[in-house]
Write an enzyme that holds these catalytic residues in place. Structure first.
Site, PDB file in Angstrom:
ATOM      1  CD  GLU A 222      -7.444   2.380   1.110  1.00  0.00           C
ATOM      2  OE1 GLU A 222      -7.516   1.538   2.035  1.00  0.00           O
ATOM      3  OE2 GLU A 222      -6.399   3.003   0.847  1.00  0.00           O
ATOM      4  CD  GLU A 324      -5.629   6.859   1.910  1.00  0.00           C
ATOM      5  OE1 GLU A 324      -4.879   5.917   2.273  1.00  0.00           O
ATOM      6  OE2 GLU A 324      -6.813   6.956   2.250  1.00  0.00           O
TER       7      GLU A 324
END
Length: 404
Positions: A222, A324
């Site tokens: 991320e 995720e």
């Protein structure tokens, strides 16, 4: 070792190099008791994250965080500063030995899951840490090796994920290991430290039998969702990571079929096209994180959540694993009657089925996360199974036909 070779998980000589792969594409694996966890999924990744095992996010497990003496601290960095190095090392060692145990791995295996994704921080290579300005727990690597050994024995595929990058890849977020005020990762000095970490962990993976089922290494989790601000990551860090990882493997005489898959966030994530500057795409893979609760373009209704998930096409790069996702909904509606976890289980069952139906159009999925102390199942796969929202047999969810 050659492509499509079958690997049975038997003890290897210490000198034997361990190889990497995509399950059912490059080879077939079985657990020590002979079970092939990928047979029922036709090679699709079906997994759970080991959240807060090696990169602690306090919101996930506030009780455990407090019991370590870290109450009120925002991140691992802050807790180590507060406790002092020696006391912190003892507290984190106790956590590493108790949060995810071999019993957890056995339970994961029993739920027709076949993969774990393990978030780790660069500070696991302890000589990278600047002892005067950086403060992280020490001793985690031995516990990582033990966890991966259990998972390998169980026949689980393993993704290692550089969740906490040097300098922090995003600000104000404990998943980087520090609650940094700015994102300090995007410069040559920090890239260099991350590359050293990647070389080191690659070497460790190929040299230890415990890591034999590690087939993928994500080189940063991320990054900032701003393509312009992270241009140097795409132009410098990504290509250099490929070079350094492959050089480490070549130094060990690892065959190409045994290379690690190298994973980056995909184009949909918002950090630009990860392929933009790559010249070598051998054994490349991509990660997408899909949280509808934080997508402002998605209208908040149960019907729309299911229809949106059913229609998701997360194919900006391939092969993509949705690394995720969860069953969590926006905070402002989470406690309202329409979204209550106890009275709306039928919706959450269907939404789970809709999401995995979409994500298995790609290479598969990894739920965030395996367990929490939140008192509910929207972030906890373990609790979702216990609540009857997620079936032990994943195929039964797909067979509901929610997206038909």
């Amino acid at each position: 070792m050659t492509t499509y070779q079958t690997l049975f998980l038997i003890p290897l000589a210490i000198s034997t190099l361990v190889t990497a792969w995509l399950p059912e594409t490059d080879k077939t694996i079985t657990s020590r008791n002979g079970t092939n966890l990928f047979a029922s999924s036709k090679g699709k990744i079906r997994g759970v994250n080991m959240g807060s095992q090696f990169v602690f996010e306090p919101w996930i497990a506030e009780k455990a965080w407090s019991s370590m003496g870290c109450k009120g601290q925002k991140s691992e960095f802050d807790c180590v500063v507060s406790l002092g190095q020696d006391a912190a090392n003892k507290a984190f060692a106790q956590h590493w030995g108790s949060w995810i145990t071999q019993d957890d791995i056995t339970e994961i295996q029993s739920y027709t899951l076949n993969t774990i994704r393990v978030p780790i921080g660069y500070w696991m290579k302890e000589d990278l840490v600047n002892k005067t300005s950086e403060h992280f727990p020490q001793g985690g690597f031995a516990y990582l090796e033990k966890l991966c050994g259990w998972a390998s024995d169980a026949g689980l595929y393993i993704i290692l994920d550089l969740h906490g990058a040097p300098g922090a890849q995003t600000p104000h977020n404990p998943f980087t290991g520090q609650y940094a005020s700015t994102a300090g990762f995007y410069n040559d000095y920090q890239f260099g430290r991350a590359l050293e970490f990647l070389e080191w962990i690659t070497t460790k993976v190929h040299q230890s039998d415990s890591f034999r089922n590690v087939g993928m290494l994500e080189i940063v989790n991320e990054p900032l969702q701003n393509a312009q601000k992270v241009g140097s990551m795409r132009s410098t860090y990504y290509p250099d990571a490929f070079k350094r990882i492959r050089a480490a493997e070549q130094k060990l005489n690892v065959s190409k079929s045994g290379y690690l898959h190298i994973q980056m966030m995909d184009k949909l994530w918002g950090s630009g096209d990860p392929e933009e500057y790559l010249t070598d795409k051998y054994y490349v893979a991509y990660d997408d994180h899909r949280y509808l609760k934080w997508d402002p373009k998605v209208n908040v209704s149960k019907e729309n959540y299911i229809s949106t998930s059913c229609s998701d096409e997360l194919d900006s790069n391939t092969p993509t694993i949705v690394g995720e996702w969860s069953l969590s909904v926006p905070d402002d509606v989470a406690s309202t009657p329409d979204w209550d976890m106890d009275t709306n289980k039928d919706f959450y069952k269907k939404w789970f089925a809709a999401q995995i139906t979409a994500y298995e159009k790609q290479r598969g999925w990894v739920f965030w996360t395996w367990k929490t102390q939140l008192g509910g199942y929207r972030w906890s796969y373990k609790d979702a199974v216990a609540a009857g929202v997620v079936p032990e047999d994943i195929d039964s969810a797909l067979n509901m036909g929610v997206c038909n």
